[in-house]
Scaffold this active site. Sequence first.
Site, PDB file in Angstrom:
ATOM      1  N   GLY A  28       0.804  -1.285  -0.150  1.00  0.00           N
ATOM      2  CA  GLY A  28      -0.082   0.016   0.026  1.00  0.00           C
ATOM      3  C   GLY A  28       0.815   1.292   0.158  1.00  0.00           C
ATOM      4  O   GLY A  28       1.524   1.457  -0.820  1.00  0.00           O
ATOM      5  N   GLY A  29       0.500   2.118   1.269  1.00  0.00           N
ATOM      6  CA  GLY A  29       1.446   3.436   1.165  1.00  0.00           C
ATOM      7  C   GLY A  29       2.688   3.256   1.456  1.00  0.00           C
ATOM      8  O   GLY A  29       3.520   4.297   0.993  1.00  0.00           O
ATOM      9  N   THR A  77      -1.087  -9.187   3.928  1.00  0.00           N
ATOM     10  CA  THR A  77       0.112 -10.091   4.223  1.00  0.00           C
ATOM     11  C   THR A  77      -0.396 -11.323   4.895  1.00  0.00           C
ATOM     12  O   THR A  77       0.595 -12.206   5.192  1.00  0.00           O
ATOM     13  CB  THR A  77       0.937  -9.062   5.095  1.00  0.00           C
ATOM     14  OG1 THR A  77       0.265  -8.900   6.456  1.00  0.00           O
ATOM     15  CG2 THR A  77       1.473  -7.934   4.558  1.00  0.00           C
ATOM     16  N   ASP A 133      -4.852  -3.113  14.061  1.00  0.00           N
ATOM     17  CA  ASP A 133      -3.808  -4.058  13.092  1.00  0.00           C
ATOM     18  C   ASP A 133      -3.921  -5.273  13.424  1.00  0.00           C
ATOM     19  O   ASP A 133      -3.746  -5.890  14.429  1.00  0.00           O
ATOM     20  CB  ASP A 133      -2.500  -3.521  13.281  1.00  0.00           C
ATOM     21  CG  ASP A 133      -1.648  -3.456  12.131  1.00  0.00           C
ATOM     22  OD1 ASP A 133      -1.857  -4.408  11.503  1.00  0.00           O
ATOM     23  OD2 ASP A 133      -0.782  -2.743  11.852  1.00  0.00           O
ATOM     24  N   LYS A 160       9.579 -14.813  16.245  1.00  0.00           N
ATOM     25  CA  LYS A 160       9.702 -16.252  16.741  1.00  0.00           C
ATOM     26  C   LYS A 160      10.790 -16.902  16.218  1.00  0.00           C
ATOM     27  O   LYS A 160      11.304 -17.843  16.711  1.00  0.00           O
ATOM     28  CB  LYS A 160       8.553 -16.923  16.310  1.00  0.00           C
ATOM     29  CG  LYS A 160       8.732 -18.523  16.751  1.00  0.00           C
ATOM     30  CD  LYS A 160       7.080 -19.191  16.304  1.00  0.00           C
ATOM     31  CE  LYS A 160       7.375 -20.734  16.652  1.00  0.00           C
ATOM     32  NZ  LYS A 160       5.933 -21.231  16.692  1.00  0.00           N
ATOM     33  N   ARG A 212      17.919   9.633  35.270  1.00  0.00           N
ATOM     34  CA  ARG A 212      19.209   9.611  35.940  1.00  0.00           C
ATOM     35  C   ARG A 212      18.844   8.930  37.339  1.00  0.00           C
ATOM     36  O   ARG A 212      19.746   7.960  37.818  1.00  0.00           O
ATOM     37  CB  ARG A 212      19.345  11.056  36.336  1.00  0.00           C
ATOM     38  CG  ARG A 212      19.929  11.687  34.912  1.00  0.00           C
ATOM     39  CD  ARG A 212      20.702  12.881  35.304  1.00  0.00           C
ATOM     40  NE  ARG A 212      20.029  13.833  36.018  1.00  0.00           N
ATOM     41  CZ  ARG A 212      20.471  14.825  37.001  1.00  0.00           C
ATOM     42  NH1 ARG A 212      21.743  15.047  37.133  1.00  0.00           N
ATOM     43  NH2 ARG A 212      19.629  15.580  37.501  1.00  0.00           N
ATOM     44  N   TYR A 213      17.595   9.096  38.060  1.00  0.00           N
ATOM     45  CA  TYR A 213      17.401   8.309  39.329  1.00  0.00           C
ATOM     46  C   TYR A 213      15.900   8.529  39.538  1.00  0.00           C
ATOM     47  O   TYR A 213      15.206   9.411  38.878  1.00  0.00           O
ATOM     48  CB  TYR A 213      18.331   8.596  40.309  1.00  0.00           C
ATOM     49  CG  TYR A 213      18.533  10.239  40.607  1.00  0.00           C
ATOM     50  CD1 TYR A 213      17.513  10.944  41.608  1.00  0.00           C
ATOM     51  CD2 TYR A 213      19.540  10.788  40.409  1.00  0.00           C
ATOM     52  CE1 TYR A 213      17.655  12.289  41.566  1.00  0.00           C
ATOM     53  CE2 TYR A 213      19.811  12.242  40.510  1.00  0.00           C
ATOM     54  CZ  TYR A 213      18.792  12.908  41.272  1.00  0.00           C
ATOM     55  OH  TYR A 213      19.176  14.351  41.700  1.00  0.00           O
ATOM     56  N   HIS A 232       6.543  19.892  45.137  1.00  0.00           N
ATOM     57  CA  HIS A 232       6.428  18.601  45.857  1.00  0.00           C
ATOM     58  C   HIS A 232       4.938  18.303  45.661  1.00  0.00           C
ATOM     59  O   HIS A 232       4.305  17.881  46.542  1.00  0.00           O
ATOM     60  CB  HIS A 232       6.997  18.703  47.087  1.00  0.00           C
ATOM     61  CG  HIS A 232       8.411  19.217  47.241  1.00  0.00           C
ATOM     62  ND1 HIS A 232       9.326  18.352  46.567  1.00  0.00           N
ATOM     63  CD2 HIS A 232       9.052  19.923  47.818  1.00  0.00           C
ATOM     64  CE1 HIS A 232      10.630  18.850  46.780  1.00  0.00           C
ATOM     65  NE2 HIS A 232      10.525  19.961  47.707  1.00  0.00           N
ATOM     66  N   PHE A 242     -14.998  17.206  55.377  1.00  0.00           N
ATOM     67  CA  PHE A 242     -15.739  18.022  56.404  1.00  0.00           C
ATOM     68  C   PHE A 242     -14.835  18.238  57.480  1.00  0.00           C
ATOM     69  O   PHE A 242     -13.713  17.615  57.797  1.00  0.00           O
ATOM     70  CB  PHE A 242     -16.830  16.889  57.009  1.00  0.00           C
ATOM     71  CG  PHE A 242     -16.472  15.791  57.385  1.00  0.00           C
ATOM     72  CD1 PHE A 242     -16.207  15.792  58.739  1.00  0.00           C
ATOM     73  CD2 PHE A 242     -17.090  14.639  56.894  1.00  0.00           C
ATOM     74  CE1 PHE A 242     -15.712  14.338  59.199  1.00  0.00           C
ATOM     75  CE2 PHE A 242     -16.872  13.268  57.358  1.00  0.00           C
ATOM     76  CZ  PHE A 242     -16.172  13.520  58.981  1.00  0.00           C
TER      77      PHE A 242
END
Length: 531
Positions: free
Chosen positions: A49-50, A81, A140, A152, A233-234, A292, A479
């Site tokens: 196709g595209g 396919t 798909d 696989k 980074r952490y 925070h 409340f």
Amino acid sequence: MENKSSLELKVMSDFKVVQRALLSVTDKSGLVEFAKALSGFGVELVSTGGTAKALRDAGLVVKDISELTGFPEMLDGRVKTLHPVVHGGILHRREDATHVAAVKAHGIGPIDMVVVNLYAFEKTAAKPGVAFEEIVENIDIGGPSMLRSAAKNFEDVAVVSGVDEYGPVMEEMAANGGKLGYETRWRLAKKAFAVTAAYDAGIASTLEGLKKPDVAEMPEALRVIAPQKATLRYGENPHQKAALYTDGSGLGIANAEQLQGKELSYNNLVDLDACWALVSEFDATAVAIIKHTNPCGVGMGATVAEAYKRALAGDPVSAFGGVIGVNRTVDGEAATEIAKLFVEAVVAPEFTAEALAALAGKKNLRVLRLKPAKVERVVKQISGGFLVQDEDHGVVDATTLRVVSARKPTAEEDEAMLFAWKVCKHVKSNAIVYARLDAGFGQTVGVGAGQMSRVDAAKFGAVKAALPLAGTVAASDAFFPFPDGLEAIAEAGATAVIQPGGSMRDAEVVAAADRLGMAMVMTGVRHFRHG
């Protein structure tokens, strides 16, 4: 000579040449360059196709999938396919004589590389007002099937499931005469299985959510599969490892585009998410400054600059080192004001060229542009499992407020209380928010967050106030169990209070409001936010 296992020897020596590649992609970024590189290595290109059109338009020689299978693409592309020639070419084991004889007998040629990225299902499903038929059509079928087949049979086939793999694959093929090694094929296979798992989980979760509005069920199975977008980074602290995972929708903080600044940290992302959730509460122009995960200042205005100044004035000390959320396009005037303060990050739906120029001088400042995402469910891990709840979308307006005091609130108090109520929803419990109208626009004055008692939250919010408290209103996320919290608010200078109600001692609290000359309204909605 050092002894090596048979697997180690295989990894070191098993490079396979790529002679034929099947390409079928939704995201065509980098496709032409990658295909040209493959063609340069002598790889035959087969496509659909595209994808085939894009390659031909670039001057590449491409064989249509229908030419390979001898069967036309049909059913609006649903079947193209899904054919023995395709999957036989992918799945047969090259070292198995019976496999080789079987495909030869049926005229099936090998496919040594599969290049597939999938229909953008979750992006389609996230579009406002998207039709059910369009959602289903973007599931798909052929793509995941080819990815799984290739993964696989990774010992013989390379599977490229993401645009980010084009560069590494080209580099390795260039270094090895058009061949790819066992280790690379194994890595690509694992990634492909992760891609299909996340894709299927996204479909299942989306379809499960397509229920009638009056059906408020939790999912029968919790699916939290998501591909890793970045390692951080952490985490909250330097000794904690962390990473960012995305739902693939292209929406929200996790998928925001970083326009400048240092690498985002775990804490930046948490704060930015809290910041964006808060400003998204408002239809009018609003700015929130978060520290925070708690708001230290929120303001509204006729312009972003005006709203920012009001937000900053509420607590300029805590604002230092915070993050800023804006629900409008940031212009040059607002950016110039923001640049005067040290902040970690700014997030907005858009920035003008003037704004980016004004912020460019703050090299470390992280600037993020995002497309909004509506959060439907909140997931929290606990030891041994997960908690899931609906996002807090509880909303009240002037028509739903119940006046319980002898004195009715003024129109200005009503508007200020509704503003404070929206902010209070995003403050950690126990929470008290003092607010006012400044020239007709909402502004926080003091925020008492995360206290163990409501009376302490009332006192802490008053202590944090950088602006006069006299004549303000206050919002309480839950409340008042006793009148003492209300008394602390009155002592601070507030004249009206908005709260959910529902305490066994509501009558005593209302009596205290009358004794203090305060107006009080109840919402019937609680906004606990425990974390």
